[in-house]
Design an enzyme around this catalytic site. Structure first.
Site: not given
Ligand SMILES: [Zn+2]
Length: 139
Positions: A4, A37
């Site tokens: 998980h 990101c």
């Molecule tokens: Zn990324």
């Protein structure tokens, strides 16, 4: 296998890159903007949230481990979330001992595959049991 996921990493929701979370948490604390990101995708803890599929390679590694282990121990789980709860049963059905330690009932209580069921706090029960099994002397 962390079926998980894990809170110790963050994962890009676009490219899947996993990184250390601390600098992203710091970015969020400082800016109150969601961390992203380098590819522009949003980051979130690398846990499996409701609605997300488990990672196939993790499931395959868990199934492989269940097929090879000598003992299976379920710690602090109600064993009610499948397919993760099937992993210890797969091992137990091969005939290896299956120990369940949990505070409160589990879905595996009363199954013939369970060798030993201990009721209580995992943090109080498990470490001394491991130390005793390994022959560790208390200071
Ligand atoms: Zn990324």
């Amino acid at each position: 296998m962390e079926l998980h996921g894990t809170n110790s990493l963050v994962e890009c929701q676009s490219c899947g890159r996993r990184t250390d979370p601390e600098r992203h948490f710091e970015f969020f604390r400082r800016t109150r903007r969601p961390p992203t990101c380098e590819c522009g995708g949003f980051l979130k803890p690398a846990t499996i949230s409701f609605g997300q599929n488990l990672r196939l390679e993790d499931l395959e590694r868990a199934a492989s481990a269940a097929g090879e282990c000598d003992l299976v121990v379920a710690l602090g789980s109600t064993l009610s979330v499948y397919p993760a709860a099937d992993v210890p049963l797969a091992a137990a059905r091969r005939g290896v001992p299956y120990v369940v330690i949990n505070r409160g009932p589990t879905e595996h209580d009363g199954l013939r595959e369970v060798t030993l069921r201990l009721e209580g706090d995992v943090g109080e029960i498990f470490p001394p049991a491991v130390e005793a099994a390994l022959g560790v002397q208390n200071p």
